[in-house]
Scaffold this motif. Structure first.
Motif: not given
Length: 546
Positions: A406, A410-412, A443, A447-451
């Motif tokens: 992460n 924009n990509t996991g 987080k 969103t639910k995404n992490q960085r």
């Protein structure tokens, strides 16, 4: 403090422009990025032009208003003569096309035409320096008309008035002495909502942390009079960061990307960072099918001193796949071309093509750094294995850094950076670094995404470890090319870390006591197991057929 104030002023302008787009039904539309970037660029060029004039003897010490007034009094011939003394990297703007001039006319009927014509005049006057190439012949100009993007014709005047009001309300005079880091932050803020290109290839934005690490490793001491290249340039973060590390005056940037949007944004990035001289080398076209940077005789692709790239990992290029697999491309794509899957054509591993293109684009002593999926490092068969085998056999590998998950917003996909050096290493050993456990996971808002974010200390550790070829337990390891060949050309650091066995000195009495303790534990386990067996047998005996 002053620096932060200047940034906040510019951030506020960008937010205002986005609000205008929203108010006129263009928020989150495909055209929003164009309005934001072109309006911002108009403001930047306008204020830089005036700042450049004030550096000339005739305008020294003059205020912006006085400079504009005296400029408007010049005849056409005098204006042209004055432009001969102006820095060639500064866009030429006729007095009638300045923001202040448009602001004074904003009450006129049909103002949207006045606004659009000003942009077109600036684009035409500066096409020789500020346009970028599209294909072999066409040039993409600085500006297009913007008012037509508002579909309600009766609102076009007000839309252009709203933009000119915001552009005229503040001055960029104080920012032109700032360096790359200042504009890197501005640029990231400017395109933060447009990070992923909607076209065929380009991933839009490489995190600044990754770009800095790559630049400091690939060119730790700078360089003199070198070429920098990215065949899938996106917004240009990698080449711009490397140019700053080397010194803008010591390098020329060359790029190609299939996406019109990414090339427009890249042009803005180059202009912001005073790399206008590199604009003629920005090409919009398909790098794989039609590489436009060629040798002097036009018979082979150009070779570069430094190549950096974060190519797209997976993209449907089925329409050109068979062409790329043809005889005319075999020298460049030496390891082969991915097949077209029956399902999920978008999963075609296009990064493998860019990686091969980069390898054959390196000068004799050239260096390269390429972002790849971490899975590439260990794939045991197919094109990835053939590419790694070629890299090892040609002694091109300098090292690998495997990044945390992460690290890209924009990509996991887990990524690694492959460092190549055509000059090889003195002892045929390479450094493999596993930085996958570094960073702080945050987080992303809404969103639910992490960085994952790397601290400055972590970035410094990665750079120092690579440049000093340090071996650190469970972090980095020096491996010979011979050892790599024996492990099916695996580039994964973890496969070469030493297994540690901890030895403890015991006296005979301590040994006997430990053995007695183990014996007691085993007897207890056996007894418990025997009791469980009896209970199971008893339960079976009580079962009846009903």
């Amino acid at each position: 403090m002053q620096l932060q104030t200047e940034k906040q002023m510019i951030y506020a302008l960008i937010d205002d422009l986005k609000a205008i787009c929203s108010n006129y039904g263009l928020g989150n539309s495909g055209n929003e990025y164009k309005i934001i970037t072109e309006a911002f660029l108009y403001k930047f060029l306008n204020d830089k032009f005036l700042a450049g004039l004030k550096e000339l003897p005739d305008f020294a010490g003059k205020s912006t208003q006085e400079t504009e007034r005296r400029l408007a009094e010049l005849s056409e011939d005098d204006f042209d003569f004055l432009m001969m003394d102006l820095d060639p990297r500064i866009a030429r703007i006729h007095p009638a096309d300045l923001i202040s001039s448009l602001f004074s006319r904003k009450g006129e009927q049909g103002f949207h035409t006045i606004f659009d014509n000003a942009l077109l005049h600036i684009a035409e006057a500066n096409k020789e320096v500020f346009s970028v190439a599209a294909g072999a012949q066409n040039r993409v100009r600085l500006f297009d008309t913007l008012s037509n993007l508002v579909t309600e014709v009766e609102r076009q005047d007000d839309f252009c008035r709203a933009i000119i009001n915001k552009l005229n309300a503040q001055s960029f005079d104080a920012v032109f002495q700032q360096k790359y880091d200042f504009y890197a932050d501005i640029f990231e803020y400017l395109i933060k909502d447009y990070n992923k290109d909607s076209g065929q290839y380009a991933e839009y934005y490489t995190p600044h942390s990754i770009a800095q690490i790559i630049a400091r490793i690939i060119a730790p001491h700078g360089a003199q009079n070198v070429s920098i290249y990215d065949p899938a340039a996106g917004s240009g973060t990698l080449v711009l960061t490397l140019a700053e590390q080397i010194g803008e005056e010591n390098c020329t940037v060359y790029t190609q990307d299939i996406s019109q949007k990414s090339n427009e944004v890249l042009r803005l990035n180059l202009i912001l960072n005073n790399l206008v001289d590199s604009l003629p080398h920005v090409i919009q076209d398909d790098t794989l099918v039609r590489p436009r940077h060629l040798s002097a005789d036009g018979k082979s692709i150009e070779k570069f001193a430094y190549i950096v790239s974060n190519p797209p990992f997976n993209t449907d290029f089925s329409e050109t796949r068979d062409q790329l697999a043809g005889e005319g491309y075999k020298k460049r794509f030496f390891a082969g071309v991915p097949n077209i899957p029956k399902k999920k054509k978008e999963s075609m591993a296009i990064y493998q093509m860019f990686l091969q293109h980069i390898i054959v684009s390196m000068q004799e002593h050239g260096k390269a750094a390429i972002v790849v999926p971490t899975g590439f490092l260990t794939a045991a068969t197919g094109i990835p294995y053939k590419i790694r085998q070629h890299i090892v056999q040609k002694k091109l590998l300098r090292g690998v850094v495997s990044m945390p998950s992460n690290i890209f917003a924009n990509t996991g996909t887990n990524v690694s950076v492959l460092f190549l050096d055509a000059a090889g290493t003195e002892d045929d050993k390479v450094l493999l670094v596993d930085a996958s456990n570094m960073g702080e996971k945050v987080k992303l808002e809404g969103t639910k995404n992490q960085r994952t974010y790397l601290s400055q200390a972590e970035m410094d550790k990665i750079v120092q470890t690579m440049n000093e070829r340090q071996e650190i337990d469970d972090f980095s390891v020096l491996v010979s090319l011979k050892d790599i060949e024996q492990k099916k050309c695996s580039f994964s650091a973890g496969q070469y870390f030493k297994v540690k066995i901890e030895y403890i000195d015991l006296t005979p009495e301590e040994f006997q006591q430990k053995m007695a303790d183990y014996e007691q534990q085993l007897k207890a386990y056996f007894a418990e197991g025997h009791k469980l067996e009896e209970e199971i047998l008893k339960g079976l005996g009580e079962l009846k057929f009903d």
